[in-house]
Design an enzyme around this catalytic site. Sequence first.
Site, PDB file in Angstrom:
ATOM      1  N   HIS A  66       0.830  -1.196   0.000  1.00 12.28           N
ATOM      2  CA  HIS A  66       0.000   0.000   0.000  1.00 12.28           C
ATOM      3  C   HIS A  66       0.869   1.253   0.000  1.00 12.28           C
ATOM      4  O   HIS A  66       2.070   1.185   0.233  1.00 12.28           O
ATOM      5  CB  HIS A  66      -0.933   0.015   1.220  1.00 12.28           C
ATOM      6  N   GLU A 115      -3.485   4.239   2.629  1.00 12.66           N
ATOM      7  CA  GLU A 115      -3.563   4.438   4.074  1.00 12.66           C
ATOM      8  C   GLU A 115      -3.414   5.918   4.378  1.00 12.66           C
ATOM      9  O   GLU A 115      -2.597   6.602   3.767  1.00 12.66           O
ATOM     10  CB  GLU A 115      -2.437   3.659   4.767  1.00 12.66           C
TER      11      GLU A 115
END
Length: 139
Positions: A66, A115
């Site tokens: 991510h 995130e």
Amino acid sequence: MIKGINHITYSVSNIAKSIEFYRDILGADILVEGETSAYFNLGGIWLALNEEKNIPRSEIKYSYTHIAFTISDNDFEDWYIWLKENEVNILEGRDRDIRDKKSIYFTDLDGHKLELHTGSLEDRLSYYKEAKPHMNFYI
């Protein structure tokens, strides 16, 4: 010598919908838009999107890979509400110690994990030095 991250490129299935997501949901500044590609400035990072319609995307959900973006602790709840209101796919986060700060994990329209994190590298290292004696630190 590597001097830093130059850019990040994501393959997307629908360039128009992805432009809306990154521009309207994450607040990225669009720099260039083409028929099958777009460039953004997202928090000082050059983000490139390239449309590739016919590639498999089903396994991406199993990876922890991510990109994390920094947000302030004061903005954390506002971001969470904003993502919910816009029906963004928010993921269940991992259990974390309060010293590891707060995160919201979510996906874009193609399942790429993103995130929003309130901590810094310094916060993480300080926490790990206290809580993870098995790790070796070089800084």
